[in-house]
Design an enzyme around this catalytic site. Sequence first.
Site, PDB file in Angstrom:
ATOM      1  CE  LYS A   1      -2.123  -1.112   3.825  1.00 48.98           C
ATOM      2  NZ  LYS A   1      -1.404  -2.374   4.117  1.00 48.98           N
ATOM      3  NE  ARG A  59      -5.205   0.165   8.816  1.00 52.79           N
ATOM      4  CZ  ARG A  59      -3.934  -0.089   8.519  1.00 52.79           C
ATOM      5  NH1 ARG A  59      -3.362  -1.194   8.883  1.00 52.79           N
ATOM      6  NH2 ARG A  59      -3.220   0.787   7.867  1.00 52.79           N
ATOM      7  NE  ARG A 107       7.789  -2.442   6.288  1.00 56.97           N
ATOM      8  CZ  ARG A 107       6.481  -2.268   6.400  1.00 56.97           C
ATOM      9  NH1 ARG A 107       5.797  -1.718   5.419  1.00 56.97           N
ATOM     10  NH2 ARG A 107       5.850  -2.662   7.482  1.00 56.97           N
ATOM     11  NE  ARG A 134       6.022   0.002   9.866  1.00 57.41           N
ATOM     12  CZ  ARG A 134       4.939   0.029   9.110  1.00 57.41           C
ATOM     13  NH1 ARG A 134       4.984   0.622   7.938  1.00 57.41           N
ATOM     14  NH2 ARG A 134       3.812  -0.532   9.500  1.00 57.41           N
ATOM     15  NE  ARG A 148       1.777  -4.602  11.064  1.00 58.26           N
ATOM     16  CZ  ARG A 148       2.856  -4.383  10.317  1.00 58.26           C
ATOM     17  NH1 ARG A 148       4.038  -4.824  10.708  1.00 58.26           N
ATOM     18  NH2 ARG A 148       2.745  -3.730   9.184  1.00 58.26           N
TER      19      ARG A 148
HETATM   20  P1  AP5 Z   1       4.824  -1.575   1.799  1.00 64.97           P
HETATM   21  O1  AP5 Z   1       4.527  -0.750   0.594  1.00 64.97           O
HETATM   22  O2  AP5 Z   1       5.563  -0.936   2.908  1.00 64.97           O
HETATM   23  O3  AP5 Z   1       3.493  -2.299   2.320  1.00 64.97           O
HETATM   24  P2  AP5 Z   1       2.277  -1.720   3.141  1.00 64.97           P
HETATM   25  O4  AP5 Z   1       1.055  -2.400   2.650  1.00 64.97           O
HETATM   26  O5  AP5 Z   1       2.282  -0.220   3.133  1.00 64.97           O
HETATM   27  O6  AP5 Z   1       2.687  -2.282   4.548  1.00 64.97           O
HETATM   28  P3  AP5 Z   1       2.500  -1.665   5.987  1.00 64.97           P
HETATM   29  O7  AP5 Z   1       3.225  -2.615   6.890  1.00 64.97           O
HETATM   30  O8  AP5 Z   1       2.905  -0.221   6.047  1.00 64.97           O
HETATM   31  O9  AP5 Z   1       0.971  -1.785   6.142  1.00 64.97           O
HETATM   32  P4  AP5 Z   1       0.134  -1.774   7.440  1.00 64.97           P
HETATM   33  O10 AP5 Z   1      -1.229  -1.605   6.908  1.00 64.97           O
HETATM   34  O11 AP5 Z   1       0.359  -2.911   8.338  1.00 64.97           O
HETATM   35  O12 AP5 Z   1       0.772  -0.550   8.231  1.00 64.97           O
HETATM   36  P5  AP5 Z   1       0.391   0.996   8.341  1.00 64.97           P
HETATM   37  O13 AP5 Z   1       1.651   1.748   8.301  1.00 64.97           O
HETATM   38  O14 AP5 Z   1      -0.706   1.376   7.435  1.00 64.97           O
HETATM   39  O15 AP5 Z   1       5.623  -2.886   1.298  1.00 64.97           O
HETATM   40  C1  AP5 Z   1       6.112  -3.836   2.217  1.00 64.97           C
HETATM   41  C2  AP5 Z   1       7.468  -4.385   1.716  1.00 64.97           C
HETATM   42  O16 AP5 Z   1       7.250  -5.076   0.474  1.00 64.97           O
HETATM   43  C3  AP5 Z   1       8.486  -3.268   1.412  1.00 64.97           C
HETATM   44  O17 AP5 Z   1       9.750  -3.716   1.758  1.00 64.97           O
HETATM   45  C4  AP5 Z   1       8.348  -3.053  -0.121  1.00 64.97           C
HETATM   46  O18 AP5 Z   1       9.557  -2.586  -0.692  1.00 64.97           O
HETATM   47  C5  AP5 Z   1       7.983  -4.464  -0.600  1.00 64.97           C
HETATM   48  N1  AP5 Z   1       7.097  -4.451  -1.770  1.00 64.97           N
HETATM   49  C6  AP5 Z   1       6.066  -3.615  -2.019  1.00 64.97           C
HETATM   50  N2  AP5 Z   1       5.455  -3.934  -3.175  1.00 64.97           N
HETATM   51  C7  AP5 Z   1       6.110  -5.028  -3.664  1.00 64.97           C
HETATM   52  C8  AP5 Z   1       5.933  -5.835  -4.832  1.00 64.97           C
HETATM   53  N3  AP5 Z   1       4.981  -5.580  -5.736  1.00 64.97           N
HETATM   54  N4  AP5 Z   1       6.798  -6.868  -5.004  1.00 64.97           N
HETATM   55  C9  AP5 Z   1       7.769  -7.136  -4.095  1.00 64.97           C
HETATM   56  N5  AP5 Z   1       7.992  -6.406  -2.973  1.00 64.97           N
HETATM   57  C10 AP5 Z   1       7.161  -5.359  -2.760  1.00 64.97           C
HETATM   58  O19 AP5 Z   1      -0.211   1.004   9.824  1.00 64.97           O
HETATM   59  C11 AP5 Z   1       0.622   0.718  10.922  1.00 64.97           C
HETATM   60  C12 AP5 Z   1      -0.238   0.588  12.163  1.00 64.97           C
HETATM   61  O20 AP5 Z   1      -0.911   1.840  12.412  1.00 64.97           O
HETATM   62  C13 AP5 Z   1      -1.373  -0.452  12.085  1.00 64.97           C
HETATM   63  O21 AP5 Z   1      -0.920  -1.757  12.422  1.00 64.97           O
HETATM   64  C14 AP5 Z   1      -2.358   0.105  13.125  1.00 64.97           C
HETATM   65  O22 AP5 Z   1      -1.925  -0.194  14.426  1.00 64.97           O
HETATM   66  C15 AP5 Z   1      -2.224   1.616  12.923  1.00 64.97           C
HETATM   67  N6  AP5 Z   1      -3.225   2.116  11.955  1.00 64.97           N
HETATM   68  C16 AP5 Z   1      -2.976   2.620  10.711  1.00 64.97           C
HETATM   69  N7  AP5 Z   1      -4.116   2.962  10.106  1.00 64.97           N
HETATM   70  C17 AP5 Z   1      -5.119   2.654  10.966  1.00 64.97           C
HETATM   71  C18 AP5 Z   1      -6.536   2.779  10.912  1.00 64.97           C
HETATM   72  N8  AP5 Z   1      -7.162   3.260   9.819  1.00 64.97           N
HETATM   73  N9  AP5 Z   1      -7.242   2.355  11.988  1.00 64.97           N
HETATM   74  C19 AP5 Z   1      -6.638   1.876  13.097  1.00 64.97           C
HETATM   75  N10 AP5 Z   1      -5.308   1.736  13.222  1.00 64.97           N
HETATM   76  C20 AP5 Z   1      -4.550   2.125  12.170  1.00 64.97           C
END
Ligand code: AP5
Length: 220
Positions: A13, A88, A127, A160, A171
């Site tokens: 994402k 979410r 990552r 992270r 998660r």
């Molecule tokens: P990356 O692009 O970083 O993936 P991502 O989906 O953004 O992963 P996140 O871990 O950031 O998602 P998340 O939803 O758990 O965390 P968020 O920060 O939103 O890619 C991952 C890896 O794969 C990287 O190394 C990248 O290079 C590689 N990659 C990408 N695309 C690829 C491809 N096509 N092929 C190969 N490799 C690839 O949220 C963090 C925390 O915040 C949550 O756990 C929660 O506690 C809180 N939070 C956030 N939003 C909310 C909400 N709306 N409600 C409640 N809590 C929330």
Amino acid sequence: MRLVLVGPPGAGKGTQAQILTERLSIPKISTGEMLREAADRGTALGIEAKSFTDRGQLVPDEMVLKLVMECLTRFREDEGYLLDGFPRTVHQAEEFDRWLADRGEALDAVVDLEVPSEVIVERLSSRRVCPSCGASYHLVNRPPKVHEVCDECGHALETRDDDRPETVRERLRVYHERTEPVTNYFRQRGLLISVDGQQPVDEVTAIVIRRVAELTASRK
Ligand code: AP5
């Protein structure tokens, strides 16, 4: 254009959000990034949020809703945006829908990046992120030019806090229980586009752009 990106942790994402906002010239709101920045600044919200994120739990709906709505009201009506990681929970989706309806606005599409759990566990263990500028890398698929050093700003890369294997497992569990129902919510409203997130980054971007254009054209 008002877009939402959903999908399990590590689905890509953040990677796609960065590229798509540049390609589509729309601002991005990433709730995960906003919460991490607030924690780094040591604000009350950030410290409270970190107590949830570090355990792999979702931050309470009301905290996230307030954060997102405050941010969205700062955008111009015609500007559009891309939401990364929000809504979410079904409650967040319903509240967001109400907020949009009150303003006479609607989403254009919700993109769900599909990636199986075993790929996610591998991706998140490799990552690395830059704590200074936020750039994200994968040690194998998207390595920095110099090992463990950010291409953009030269800062040392870090893992992270929530990418520890036990937190990733939690998660994923929370994703299946609380976020997967959100995809059904948007599917029923004819907004959901499911994309195979296992393809190379550029191919995923191209498919998302094509499918969003097709969906919006089909409504005209
Ligand atoms: P990356 O692009 O970083 O993936 P991502 O989906 O953004 O992963 P996140 O871990 O950031 O998602 P998340 O939803 O758990 O965390 P968020 O920060 O939103 O890619 C991952 C890896 O794969 C990287 O190394 C990248 O290079 C590689 N990659 C990408 N695309 C690829 C491809 N096509 N092929 C190969 N490799 C690839 O949220 C963090 C925390 O915040 C949550 O756990 C929660 O506690 C809180 N939070 C956030 N939003 C909310 C909400 N709306 N409600 C409640 N809590 C929330």
